[in-house]
Design a protein around this motif. Structure first.
Motif, short mmCIF file in Angstrom:
data_model
loop_
_atom_site.label_atom_id
_atom_site.label_comp_id
_atom_site.label_asym_id
_atom_site.label_seq_id
_atom_site.Cartn_x
_atom_site.Cartn_y
_atom_site.Cartn_z
N CYS A 1 0.87 -1.11 0.09
CA CYS A 1 -0.08 -0.14 -0.16
C CYS A 1 0.99 1.31 0.06
O CYS A 1 0.50 2.23 -0.43
CB CYS A 1 -0.92 0.04 1.17
SG CYS A 1 -0.14 0.22 2.99
N ASP A 2 2.09 1.26 0.55
CA ASP A 2 2.87 2.29 0.82
C ASP A 2 4.26 2.10 -0.03
O ASP A 2 4.90 1.49 0.73
CB ASP A 2 3.28 2.64 2.53
CG ASP A 2 3.96 3.77 2.81
OD1 ASP A 2 4.31 4.41 1.80
OD2 ASP A 2 4.19 3.92 3.70
N ASN A 3 4.28 2.35 -1.38
CA ASN A 3 3.22 3.13 -2.00
C ASN A 3 3.19 2.45 -3.47
O ASN A 3 2.64 2.75 -4.35
CB ASN A 3 3.90 4.57 -2.10
CG ASN A 3 3.21 5.33 -3.01
OD1 ASN A 3 3.69 5.42 -4.26
ND2 ASN A 3 1.95 5.62 -2.74
N GLU B 1 13.19 8.15 -2.34
CA GLU B 1 13.83 8.25 -0.76
C GLU B 1 12.74 9.08 -0.06
O GLU B 1 12.96 9.70 0.78
CB GLU B 1 14.88 9.47 -1.06
CG GLU B 1 16.00 8.91 -1.80
CD GLU B 1 17.11 10.17 -1.92
OE1 GLU B 1 17.12 11.00 -1.47
OE2 GLU B 1 18.01 9.76 -2.69
N GLU B 2 11.36 8.85 -0.48
CA GLU B 2 10.31 9.51 0.46
C GLU B 2 10.52 8.90 1.82
O GLU B 2 10.15 9.66 2.73
CB GLU B 2 8.85 9.24 -0.07
CG GLU B 2 8.04 9.64 0.41
CD GLU B 2 7.27 9.25 1.71
OE1 GLU B 2 6.44 10.03 2.15
OE2 GLU B 2 7.29 8.09 2.26
N GLU B 3 10.76 7.63 2.28
CA GLU B 3 10.70 7.12 3.56
C GLU B 3 11.81 7.65 4.33
O GLU B 3 11.84 7.26 5.49
CB GLU B 3 10.51 5.61 3.58
CG GLU B 3 9.44 4.89 2.62
CD GLU B 3 8.02 5.21 3.19
OE1 GLU B 3 7.84 6.04 4.40
OE2 GLU B 3 7.00 4.86 2.89
N VAL B 4 12.87 8.20 3.64
CA VAL B 4 14.01 8.95 4.50
C VAL B 4 14.28 10.50 4.08
O VAL B 4 15.08 11.05 4.22
CB VAL B 4 15.25 8.13 4.09
CG1 VAL B 4 15.35 6.64 4.69
CG2 VAL B 4 15.45 7.87 2.49
N ASN C 1 -1.93 7.40 0.61
CA ASN C 1 -2.68 7.73 1.62
C ASN C 1 -3.87 6.81 1.73
O ASN C 1 -3.94 5.99 0.92
CB ASN C 1 -3.03 9.32 1.94
CG ASN C 1 -3.63 9.60 0.57
OD1 ASN C 1 -3.29 9.66 -0.44
ND2 ASN C 1 -4.89 10.22 0.91
N GLY C 2 -4.80 6.93 2.89
CA GLY C 2 -5.65 6.29 3.17
C GLY C 2 -7.20 6.66 2.94
O GLY C 2 -7.29 7.81 2.78
N ILE C 3 -8.28 5.97 2.87
CA ILE C 3 -9.31 6.08 2.98
C ILE C 3 -10.21 5.43 4.24
O ILE C 3 -9.37 4.39 4.44
CB ILE C 3 -10.27 5.73 1.46
CG1 ILE C 3 -9.89 4.14 1.44
CG2 ILE C 3 -9.77 6.47 0.69
CD1 ILE C 3 -10.74 3.58 0.10
N GLY D 1 -3.66 12.62 9.34
CA GLY D 1 -2.95 13.08 10.34
C GLY D 1 -1.21 12.84 10.09
O GLY D 1 -0.24 13.19 10.54
N GLY D 2 -0.80 11.86 8.97
CA GLY D 2 0.34 11.81 8.54
C GLY D 2 1.07 12.74 7.64
O GLY D 2 0.30 13.88 7.52
N SER D 3 2.18 12.79 7.41
CA SER D 3 2.86 13.84 6.64
C SER D 3 3.46 13.63 5.18
O SER D 3 3.94 12.36 5.18
CB SER D 3 3.90 14.45 7.49
OG SER D 3 3.47 14.70 8.75
N1 BES Z 1 2.53 7.67 3.07
C1 BES Z 1 3.08 8.09 4.12
C2 BES Z 1 2.24 9.40 4.84
C3 BES Z 1 0.62 9.18 4.79
C4 BES Z 1 0.14 7.90 5.47
C5 BES Z 1 0.00 10.22 4.58
C6 BES Z 1 -1.09 7.92 5.41
C7 BES Z 1 -1.28 10.27 4.79
C8 BES Z 1 -1.90 8.97 5.24
C9 BES Z 1 4.57 8.30 4.09
O1 BES Z 1 5.01 7.30 3.37
C10 BES Z 1 5.03 8.63 5.38
O2 BES Z 1 5.11 7.40 5.97
N2 BES Z 1 5.40 9.87 5.69
C11 BES Z 1 6.11 9.93 7.01
C12 BES Z 1 6.97 11.24 6.76
C13 BES Z 1 7.62 11.66 7.81
C14 BES Z 1 9.04 10.76 7.98
C15 BES Z 1 8.66 12.90 7.51
C16 BES Z 1 5.28 10.23 8.35
O3 BES Z 1 4.18 10.88 8.01
O4 BES Z 1 5.77 9.91 9.35
#
Ligand code: BES
Ligand code: ZN
Length: 458
Positions: free
Chosen positions: A118-120, A152-155, A181-183, A397-399
């Motif tokens: 799912c990610d991603n 590099e999204e996860e880092v 992201n989610g639903i 809530g995620g970023s």
């Molecule tokens: N896809 C996620 C972020 C996300 C998940 C957004 C679900 C909205 C809904 C992304 O891969 C992630 O994990 N981002 C990190 C960013 C952080 C390390 C700056 C996060 O949110 O912790």
């Protein structure tokens, strides 16, 4: 459009096979040993896009390559949209908690289980399949599309941050679309119009220059673990609010409209607590659980270390204690301003009997796109069409810090059209992606381009 949707339906099993092939690359960006696997995943997705006739380049960076693919011919009379995704994944550890190995995809009960499902990988591959359906059926796209898939999204997207301003023309677009992201559920799809930002830091408290015998010395000096605990306890009050002066100053108020939209999302507190494995939920007074986890700023302790952690006991006053903290921010909080306020508060809370050091970590701005605006409304139509249910509006809530960089450098808003379900376990063992969400997500992705193109033109 019906030819496009028929093509998607007729190719369903191949879509699953391709996702499994993509998931077999252990593209873990946090671990250096996986650099070749990241490159292999980038090559795989680039050749997949090239095979559809897109003008595709693997851009080298000092880190992992960035894939950019553009539909041809580029027609300046049409709007252009950018689809962003990431081919890197989180570390799979701890391995022993996976029912089957994380990079050997398993299909069970209508889900595909694998790290990155799912990610991603699953979510952006759905967009690629939708474009494939246009190409293979000879259906003209009403817009130009650019895929931007990074590793590099996860880092922290380090190299994408410098890539963006240097490739403004290549990436120029009217809007960005992200499905990362989610639903709330398959029957309650929802478009995400806001994300939280983040501020990360590490706090360390140093006391004696070595661990000391707690019988001989305890009581005569500050215990660093205790000092750190009381500092941390001073960062939150009994109402669940962050006790940092000025922390809430810039927080945008939730409008009545937003609260009403959010309240439409079905929620059962008991079931939620059970899903989390906690006896009961808690949080900032005066807000619902969904508001607390998506629309209110928070502070979390992500890690806490001090003293002896081995077997049995060791009677010491530890020499030091440290904690990793993150604060999630909401529109219009500014990471730098919040960080300065937190630093001031930490210093104020620290007793003179120990030494305090603070190391700044990564930061990311919160994000919001007008929920009543034409882009969001067009996205809602595509989502409703794809999922066959009325799409709602939600905050998350995620970023995804890069979305503010898109706004800054490309002057483009981002629409977040998630496909992931609440029990998909991103970043956790047994991550999965629902095949029904995958199919419906592809339909949404196909319906999206006419809707968005019309919205931009009007
Ligand atoms: N896809 C996620 C972020 C996300 C998940 C957004 C679900 C909205 C809904 C992304 O891969 C992630 O994990 N981002 C990190 C960013 C952080 C390390 C700056 C996060 O949110 O912790
Ligand atoms: Zn992630």
């Amino acid at each position: 459009m019906s030819a496009v949707l028929d093509h998607l339906a007729a190719n369903a099993s191949r879509h699953v096979d391709e996702l499994c092939a993509y998931l077999r690359f252990p593209s873990v960006s946090a671990q250096e040993k996986h650099a070749p696997d990241l490159r292999a995943a980038a090559d795989w997705v680039a050749s997949r896009l090239r095979g559809l006739g897109l003008d595709t380049t693997l851009h080298e960076t000092a880190g992992h390559p960035i894939v950019v693919a553009r539909t041809l011919p580029h027609d300046p009379a049409k709007p252009t949209f950018l689809v962003y995704g990431h081919y890197d994944v989180q570390p799979p550890e701890p391995f022993e908690l996976w029912k089957t190995p994380p990079f050997e995809p398993r299909i069970e009960d209508g889900n595909v289980y694998a790290r990155g499902s799912c990610d991603n990988k699953g979510q952006h591959l759905a967009h690629i399949h939708a474009v494939e359906a246009y190409v293979r059926t000879g259906t003209p796209l009403p817009c130009n599309l650019t895929f931007l898939i990074e590793g590099e999204e996860e880092v922290g997207s380090t190299h994408l941050y410098s890539f963006l301003p240097a490739h403004k023309d290549l990436l120029a677009c009217d809007a960005v679309v992200i499905s990362d992201n989610g639903i709330p559920s398959l029957t309650h799809p929802a478009l995400t119009y806001a994300l939280r930002g983040i501020v990360a830091l590490e706090v360390r408290v140093d006391g004696p220059d070595r661990d000391l015998h707690s019988g001989l010395f305890g009581g005569s000096l500050e215990n660093p673990a205790f000092a750190l605990c009381s500092i941390l306890a001073g960062l939150k009050d009994s109402k669940g609010r962050v006790s940092v002066p000025g922390f809430y100053d810039d927080v945008a108020k939730l409008s009545k409209y937003e609260r009403a939209q959010m309240a439409k999302i079905p929620f059962n507190e008991r079931r939620y607590a059970k899903f989390l494995g906690v006896p009961q939920v808690t949080g900032e007074a005066g807000f619902t659980t969904n508001e607390r986890r998506t629309a209110r700023p928070t502070m979390e302790i992500n890690g806490l270390t001090s003293g002896y952690q081995g077997q049995g006991s060791k009677t010491i006053v530890p020499s030091w204690a440290s904690a990793k903290l993150t604060f999630r921010l909401v529109p219009n909080q500014k990471p730098s301003r919040v960080l300065a306020a937190i630093r001031r508060r930490l210093k104020e809370l620290c007793p003179p009997t120990v030494r305090l050091s603070i190391t700044d970590g990564h930061g990311g701005e919160p994000y919001l796109v007008a929920p009543e605006g034409p882009l969001v409304q067009a996205g809602l139509k595509a989502m409703s069409g794809g999922f066959g249910r009325e799409a709602l509006l939600m905050r998350e809530g995620g970023s995804i810090p890069i979305v503010s960089a898109f706004r800054k450098h490309l002057k483009a808003d981002t629409l977040l059209l998630g496909m992931s379900l609440p029990d998909d376990n991103p970043h956790s063992p047994n991550e999965k992606f629902s095949l029904e969400a995958y199919t419906k997500g592809m339909r949404m992705a196909a319906l999206l381009w006419p809707e968005l193109s019309a919205a931009v033109r009007s």
